[in-house]
Motif scaffolding. Structure first.
Motif, PDB file in Angstrom:
ATOM      1  N   GLN A  52      -8.653 114.491 153.416  1.00  0.00           N
ATOM      2  CA  GLN A  52     -10.144 114.914 153.457  1.00  0.00           C
ATOM      3  C   GLN A  52     -10.799 114.973 152.110  1.00  0.00           C
ATOM      4  N   ARG A  53     -10.075 115.395 151.157  1.00  0.00           N
ATOM      5  CA  ARG A  53     -10.113 115.472 149.615  1.00  0.00           C
ATOM      6  C   ARG A  53      -9.795 114.199 148.906  1.00  0.00           C
ATOM      7  N   ARG A  57      -6.163 113.547 142.570  1.00  0.00           N
ATOM      8  CA  ARG A  57      -6.339 115.251 142.084  1.00  0.00           C
ATOM      9  C   ARG A  57      -6.148 115.222 140.573  1.00  0.00           C
ATOM     10  N   HIS A  58      -6.850 116.199 139.880  1.00  0.00           N
ATOM     11  CA  HIS A  58      -6.555 116.389 138.556  1.00  0.00           C
ATOM     12  C   HIS A  58      -5.401 117.390 138.306  1.00  0.00           C
ATOM     13  N   SER A  60      -3.468 119.660 135.023  1.00  0.00           N
ATOM     14  CA  SER A  60      -3.108 119.892 133.591  1.00  0.00           C
ATOM     15  C   SER A  60      -1.896 119.533 133.313  1.00  0.00           C
ATOM     16  N   THR A  74       2.578 120.521 137.122  1.00  0.00           N
ATOM     17  CA  THR A  74       3.304 121.612 137.780  1.00  0.00           C
ATOM     18  C   THR A  74       2.278 122.090 138.807  1.00  0.00           C
ATOM     19  N   THR A  75       2.658 122.146 140.165  1.00  0.00           N
ATOM     20  CA  THR A  75       1.438 122.607 141.140  1.00  0.00           C
ATOM     21  C   THR A  75       2.220 123.240 142.472  1.00  0.00           C
ATOM     22  N   ASP A  81       0.506 122.043 153.216  1.00  0.00           N
ATOM     23  CA  ASP A  81      -0.261 121.024 152.276  1.00  0.00           C
ATOM     24  C   ASP A  81      -1.003 120.035 152.734  1.00  0.00           C
ATOM     25  N   SER A  82      -1.928 119.619 151.831  1.00  0.00           N
ATOM     26  CA  SER A  82      -2.571 118.419 151.973  1.00  0.00           C
ATOM     27  C   SER A  82      -1.868 117.096 152.131  1.00  0.00           C
ATOM     28  N   LYS A  85      -0.392 116.112 148.825  1.00  0.00           N
ATOM     29  CA  LYS A  85       0.807 117.198 148.187  1.00  0.00           C
ATOM     30  C   LYS A  85       1.904 116.824 148.752  1.00  0.00           C
ATOM     31  N   THR A 128      -0.388 126.366 133.679  1.00  0.00           N
ATOM     32  CA  THR A 128       0.141 125.177 133.399  1.00  0.00           C
ATOM     33  C   THR A 128      -0.414 124.576 131.929  1.00  0.00           C
ATOM     34  N   PHE A 244      -9.715 125.234 138.019  1.00  0.00           N
ATOM     35  CA  PHE A 244      -8.799 124.472 138.729  1.00  0.00           C
ATOM     36  C   PHE A 244      -9.450 124.230 140.261  1.00  0.00           C
ATOM     37  N   LEU A 245     -10.534 123.162 140.179  1.00  0.00           N
ATOM     38  CA  LEU A 245     -11.319 122.969 141.380  1.00  0.00           C
ATOM     39  C   LEU A 245     -10.411 122.563 142.699  1.00  0.00           C
ATOM     40  N   TYR A 247      -8.588 124.973 144.422  1.00  0.00           N
ATOM     41  CA  TYR A 247      -8.079 126.311 145.038  1.00  0.00           C
ATOM     42  C   TYR A 247      -9.305 127.357 145.274  1.00  0.00           C
TER      43      TYR A 247
HETATM   44  C1  LIG Z   1      -9.127 120.051 135.210  1.00  0.00           C
HETATM   45  C2  LIG Z   1      -8.175 120.384 136.421  1.00  0.00           C
HETATM   46  C3  LIG Z   1      -7.006 120.926 136.312  1.00  0.00           C
HETATM   47  C4  LIG Z   1      -6.037 121.007 137.333  1.00  0.00           C
HETATM   48  N1  LIG Z   1      -4.704 121.390 136.952  1.00  0.00           N
HETATM   49  C5  LIG Z   1      -4.004 121.792 138.095  1.00  0.00           C
HETATM   50  C6  LIG Z   1      -2.752 122.080 137.777  1.00  0.00           C
HETATM   51  O1  LIG Z   1      -2.135 122.258 136.659  1.00  0.00           O
HETATM   52  N2  LIG Z   1      -2.023 122.756 138.982  1.00  0.00           N
HETATM   53  C7  LIG Z   1      -2.325 122.460 140.277  1.00  0.00           C
HETATM   54  O2  LIG Z   1      -1.810 122.904 141.048  1.00  0.00           O
HETATM   55  N3  LIG Z   1      -3.821 122.204 140.437  1.00  0.00           N
HETATM   56  C8  LIG Z   1      -4.537 121.995 139.434  1.00  0.00           C
HETATM   57  N4  LIG Z   1      -5.793 121.573 139.561  1.00  0.00           N
HETATM   58  C9  LIG Z   1      -6.476 121.651 141.138  1.00  0.00           C
HETATM   59  C10 LIG Z   1      -5.941 120.402 141.793  1.00  0.00           C
HETATM   60  O3  LIG Z   1      -6.626 119.360 141.430  1.00  0.00           O
HETATM   61  C11 LIG Z   1      -5.868 120.459 143.395  1.00  0.00           C
HETATM   62  O4  LIG Z   1      -7.346 120.665 143.778  1.00  0.00           O
HETATM   63  C12 LIG Z   1      -5.191 121.563 143.853  1.00  0.00           C
HETATM   64  O5  LIG Z   1      -3.989 121.561 143.402  1.00  0.00           O
HETATM   65  C13 LIG Z   1      -5.410 121.687 145.432  1.00  0.00           C
HETATM   66  O6  LIG Z   1      -4.819 120.629 145.957  1.00  0.00           O
HETATM   67  P1  LIG Z   1      -4.954 119.959 147.325  1.00  0.00           P
HETATM   68  O7  LIG Z   1      -6.165 119.544 147.424  1.00  0.00           O
HETATM   69  O8  LIG Z   1      -4.035 119.062 147.615  1.00  0.00           O
HETATM   70  O9  LIG Z   1      -4.657 121.598 148.418  1.00  0.00           O
HETATM   71  P2  LIG Z   1      -3.395 122.187 148.666  1.00  0.00           P
HETATM   72  O10 LIG Z   1      -2.481 122.497 147.378  1.00  0.00           O
HETATM   73  O11 LIG Z   1      -2.658 121.383 149.739  1.00  0.00           O
HETATM   74  O12 LIG Z   1      -4.203 123.556 149.347  1.00  0.00           O
HETATM   75  C14 LIG Z   1      -4.757 124.166 148.239  1.00  0.00           C
HETATM   76  C15 LIG Z   1      -5.563 125.216 149.112  1.00  0.00           C
HETATM   77  O13 LIG Z   1      -6.715 124.737 149.744  1.00  0.00           O
HETATM   78  C16 LIG Z   1      -6.820 124.634 151.039  1.00  0.00           C
HETATM   79  N5  LIG Z   1      -7.140 123.233 151.381  1.00  0.00           N
HETATM   80  C17 LIG Z   1      -6.513 122.116 151.372  1.00  0.00           C
HETATM   81  N6  LIG Z   1      -7.020 121.031 152.067  1.00  0.00           N
HETATM   82  C18 LIG Z   1      -8.334 121.411 152.305  1.00  0.00           C
HETATM   83  C19 LIG Z   1      -9.504 120.893 152.758  1.00  0.00           C
HETATM   84  N7  LIG Z   1      -9.540 119.687 152.890  1.00  0.00           N
HETATM   85  N8  LIG Z   1     -10.556 121.810 152.913  1.00  0.00           N
HETATM   86  C20 LIG Z   1     -10.649 122.874 152.486  1.00  0.00           C
HETATM   87  N9  LIG Z   1      -9.467 123.794 151.959  1.00  0.00           N
HETATM   88  C21 LIG Z   1      -8.708 122.957 151.920  1.00  0.00           C
HETATM   89  C22 LIG Z   1      -5.463 125.086 151.370  1.00  0.00           C
HETATM   90  O14 LIG Z   1      -5.375 125.791 152.635  1.00  0.00           O
HETATM   91  C23 LIG Z   1      -4.840 125.938 150.127  1.00  0.00           C
HETATM   92  O15 LIG Z   1      -5.333 127.107 150.334  1.00  0.00           O
HETATM   93  C24 LIG Z   1      -6.778 121.225 138.460  1.00  0.00           C
HETATM   94  C25 LIG Z   1      -8.087 120.803 138.799  1.00  0.00           C
HETATM   95  C26 LIG Z   1      -8.708 120.570 137.813  1.00  0.00           C
HETATM   96  C27 LIG Z   1     -10.296 120.031 138.050  1.00  0.00           C
END
Ligand SMILES: Cc1cc2nc3c(=O)[nH]c(=O)nc-3n(C[C@H](O)[C@H](O)[C@H](O)COP(=O)(O)OP(=O)(O)OC[C@H]3O[C@@H](n4cnc5c(N)ncnc54)[C@H](O)[C@@H]3O)c2cc1C
Length: 247
Positions: A52-53, A57-58, A60, A74-75, A81-82, A85, A128, A244-245, A247
């Protein structure tokens, strides 16, 4: 590179860093990527379906520019997970991803840090970019002082802890103060609770000479910014943030 700024990178190594957290180290399949400590990249799986997303992904960069021709991210990796991930975690050594970057202004600035107290406030995985900044900065001769205030849910979830402790032991410019939010009183020797006004005042000297970097989930970054601006009276011009958009 395909002319749009995207490059191909191949997975070199995957390692577990803490409970539910992994690093992925990539090596350029073409020309190396130049980056500043603190910057981030975008990772894309062009063939990914059903997330859905979306396909990107971004992240650091958690490695320092001095760690060779590699970039590491590092994540969190959890069973729920999505699809993004899951795809990332299923990559085998040598498999390729698209990488865009490096981008961002949340960076180590030698001129700004000079003779300052640099307060790095990390929430969870928000550590990170600070690993990259700290490793790089300590390799230089600058007369700054770094105070890392790092909060995590549990002591087992604190990423890079041994490595960071080792860096602090070897260089008096770095001091680290941990706090955990999800462990009951008496279950360990770390401070309990959020990074609040009291915690900052107790661990940061010369607040008038401090600059702040805050990184983590958006709600945490907003809350910390409020504490530092309203509670400590720090002008916003002395605060840098990275949210970190997602989370
Ligand atoms: C500038 C910047 C730097 C970043 N750096 C890092 C970094 O170094 N490390 C890092 O881990 N992340 C980082 N992020 C965030 C990264 O881009 C992801 O958004 C984050 O890791 C979540 O990944 P994911 O969407 O795959 O969700 P997941 O990691 O799979 O899930 C994260 C959370 O969101 C919920 N979720 C998952 N999917 C959905 C959905 N479709 N709708 C609603 N809720 C949902 C899950 O239940 C969980 O609680 C950064 C973001 C930005 C903008």
């Amino acid at each position: 590179m395909d002319g749009t700024g995207w490059k191909r990178f191949r997975l070199r190594e995957k390692k577990s860093e803490a409970e539910g957290v992994k690093s992925f180290i990539f090596e350029s399949a073409e020309t190396p990527m130049y980056f500043l400590p603190g910057q981030h990249v975008i990772i894309r799986f062009p063939d990914l379906e059903g997330d859905q997303r979306g396909k990107m992904r971004h992240f650091s960069i958690s490695t320092s520019p001095l760690e060779g021709k590699y970039i590491g991210i590092t994540t969190t990796i959890e069973p729920s997970d999505s699809p993004f991930k899951m795809k990332l975690d299923s990559l085998g050594k040598g498999e390729e991803v698209d990488v865009f970057g490096a981008i961002g202004k949340f960076i180590f600035e030698p001129g700004l840090w000079k003779e300052r107290i640099v307060v790095l406030v990390a929430g969870g995985i928000g550590i990170t970019p600070f690993r990259s900044m700290i490793k790089y900065a300590l390799s230089m001769n600058g007369n700054f002082r770094i105070r890392l205030l790092y909060s995590g849910k549990t002591s087992n979830s604190l990423v890079f802890r041994n490595e960071l402790d080792g860096l602090a032991t070897g260089d008096s410019r770095l001091k680290i103060f941990y706090t955990v939010t999800g462990e009951p009183e008496g279950s360990g020797n770390l401070h309990r609770g959020r990074v609040d006004q009291e915690f900052i005042r107790a661990n940061v000297e010369e607040l008038d000479n401090a600059i702040f970097y805050i990184c983590g989930p958006p709600r945490m970054v907003e809350e910390e910014t409020r504490v530092i601006v309203l509670g400590l009276g720090v002008d916003r011009s002395r605060i840098r943030t990275e949210q970190f958009l997602g989370y």
